[in-house]
Write an enzyme that holds these catalytic residues in place. Structure first.
Site, PDB file in Angstrom:
ATOM      1  N   TYR A 116      -2.343  -1.325  10.965  1.00 50.80           N
ATOM      2  CA  TYR A 116      -2.573  -1.818   9.597  1.00 50.80           C
ATOM      3  C   TYR A 116      -1.401  -1.411   8.703  1.00 50.80           C
ATOM      4  CZ  TYR A 116      -4.019  -1.425   4.761  1.00 50.80           C
ATOM      5  OH  TYR A 116      -4.024  -1.482   3.401  1.00 50.80           O
ATOM      6  N   SER A 134       0.832  -1.208   0.000  1.00 52.30           N
ATOM      7  CA  SER A 134       0.000   0.000   0.000  1.00 52.30           C
ATOM      8  C   SER A 134       0.860   1.248   0.000  1.00 52.30           C
ATOM      9  CB  SER A 134      -0.862  -0.019   1.264  1.00 52.30           C
ATOM     10  OG  SER A 134      -1.464   1.224   1.483  1.00 52.30           O
ATOM     11  N   LYS A 191       1.724  -3.737   6.582  1.00 46.46           N
ATOM     12  CA  LYS A 191       2.168  -3.637   5.180  1.00 46.46           C
ATOM     13  C   LYS A 191       3.674  -3.356   5.145  1.00 46.46           C
ATOM     14  CE  LYS A 191      -1.816  -4.248   3.202  1.00 46.46           C
ATOM     15  NZ  LYS A 191      -2.069  -5.574   2.628  1.00 46.46           N
TER      16      LYS A 191
END
Ligand code: WQD
Length: 351
Positions: free
Chosen positions: A162, A137, A166
């Site tokens: 989150y 991302s 990544k």
């Protein structure tokens, strides 16, 4: 050097293949002649998506699709699937993805997203499969020093668990290649995926109140929500609202097929931005969606959302130059397809 193989002889295992980006990628893989094995625990997806996939690709291509309802972190289940299918490549989408929820449930996010990746690559290694495409991302760029963002732009501290998952999984896969150069790793950094399949048969189906802008706008357009809450209009942008690089989910899906073709017969670690290169503000999104649905969409200006950056958009020349991939859809297309999906499936797959 990983072996070079034709799509018809390539088995691609897709984790999270029933989800929003996964399901659109499965359609493009099947249309491209690949054999596809989906592993998804359906914790945030519907089994009904497979009927839609079959309708879109037709019976012949759909015969190359196998689905297992399993958690990627369930090692015995995953091992059995690898024993049975001997996948050549893996595309790893499966993971929790709600930014806000990750702040209140860090253990669940680290354990699920990082745990399932470790299980996956270990089972891959045991089966001699060392080619993986990871769903990363643009969040790893954090608050950018300059725009557009290239793959060389520095990674910044994440602002939520989150984002850290990544960030860390990129590092884990890079370290794996350092330890064993036979690994073939592609990290795809997505900007903001929106839109839906142009057929109106597949799209985003968020559970509860959407966290992301476009699903919220779509639900407001259909009357499920009263008004869009615009998080801040005092940013240093042309209209004061946040700017993002929105990319049509079908373009994102073809980006994965391009990456598969590009990585074929290679080894190494390569990072690609997948975006359009164009920034669009929150108010521009609301305006474009209003045109797509044919009526004004109400909105209210609210305070900034903590953790949001002012603007980000990608330089996608690397993906164009190396993989021959470019986004084809613009904001109007994205809003048209989102609206087509939302208006025909007001309650998502369960509607
Ligand atoms: C876009 C813009 C908001 C909602 C997140 C993750 C990222 C990626 C995609 C997810 C911002 C504004 C939003 C609303 C608003 N991964 N906004 N009202 O934050 O760029 O990216 O989703 O799986 O990692 O961080 O996307 O759609 O939430 O926000 O005004 O109700 O819309 O402030 O400017 P974001 P978003």
């Amino acid at each position: 050097m990983s072996e070079k193989i034709a799509p018809a002889d390539t088995c691609v295992l897709v984790t999270g293949g029933a989800g929003f980006i996964g399901s659109h990628t499965v359609v493009e893989l099947l249309s491209g002649g690949y054999k596809v094995v989906v592993v998804d625990d359906l914790s945030n997806a519907s089994r009904k998506v497979f009927d839609r996939i079959k309708t879109i690709v037709g019976d012949d291509a759909a015969a190359n699709l196998t689905f297992y309802e399993a958690d990627v972190n369930d090692r015995p289940a995953l091992t059995k699937i690898f024993d049975e299918h001997h996948p050549d490549r893996v595309i790893h989408f499966a993971g929790f993805k709600a930014v806000g929820e990750s702040v209140s449930k860090p253990i669940e996010y680290y354990s699920n997203n990082i745990g399932n990746t470790l299980t996956l690559v270990d089972v891959m290694r045991e089966h001699g499969c060392k080619s993986i495409i990871f769903s990363s991302s643009a969040t790893v760029y954090g608050d950018p020093d300059s725009l557009p963002l290239t793959e060389e732009s520095p990674k910044k501290m994440a602002t939520n668990p989150y984002g850290w998952t990544k960030w860390m999984i990129e590092q884990i896969l890079t370290d794996l290649h350092t330890a064993d150069p036979e690994w073939n790793v592609v990290l795809l950094r997505y900007f903001n995926p929106i839109g839906a399949h142009p057929s109106g048969l597949m799209g985003e189906d968020p559970k509860g109140i959407p966290n992301n802008l476009v699903p919220y706008v779509a639900q407001t357009a259909i009357g499920k929500r009263d008004a869009v809450h615009v998080f801040g209009n005092d940013y240093d942008t042309p209209d004061g609202t946040g700017v993002r690089d929105y990319i049509h989910v079908v373009d994102l899906a073809t980006g994965h097929v391009a990456a598969l073709a590009w990585m074929n017969g290679r080894q190494g670690v390569e990072i690609f931005n997948l975006g359009t290169g164009t920034g669009t503000s929150v108010l521009q999104i609301i305006e474009a969606f209003s045109k797509a649905c044919g009526h004004e969409i109400p909105y209210v200006i609210e305070a900034r959302r903590p953790g949001d950056v002012t603007a980000n958009y990608a330089d996608c020349s690397k993906a164009r130059d190396l993989m021959g991939w470019e986004a084809k859809f613009n904001i109007e297309d994205m809003c048209r397809d989102s609206w087509n999906w939302q208006s025909h499936n007001p309650n998502g797959y369960e509607g």
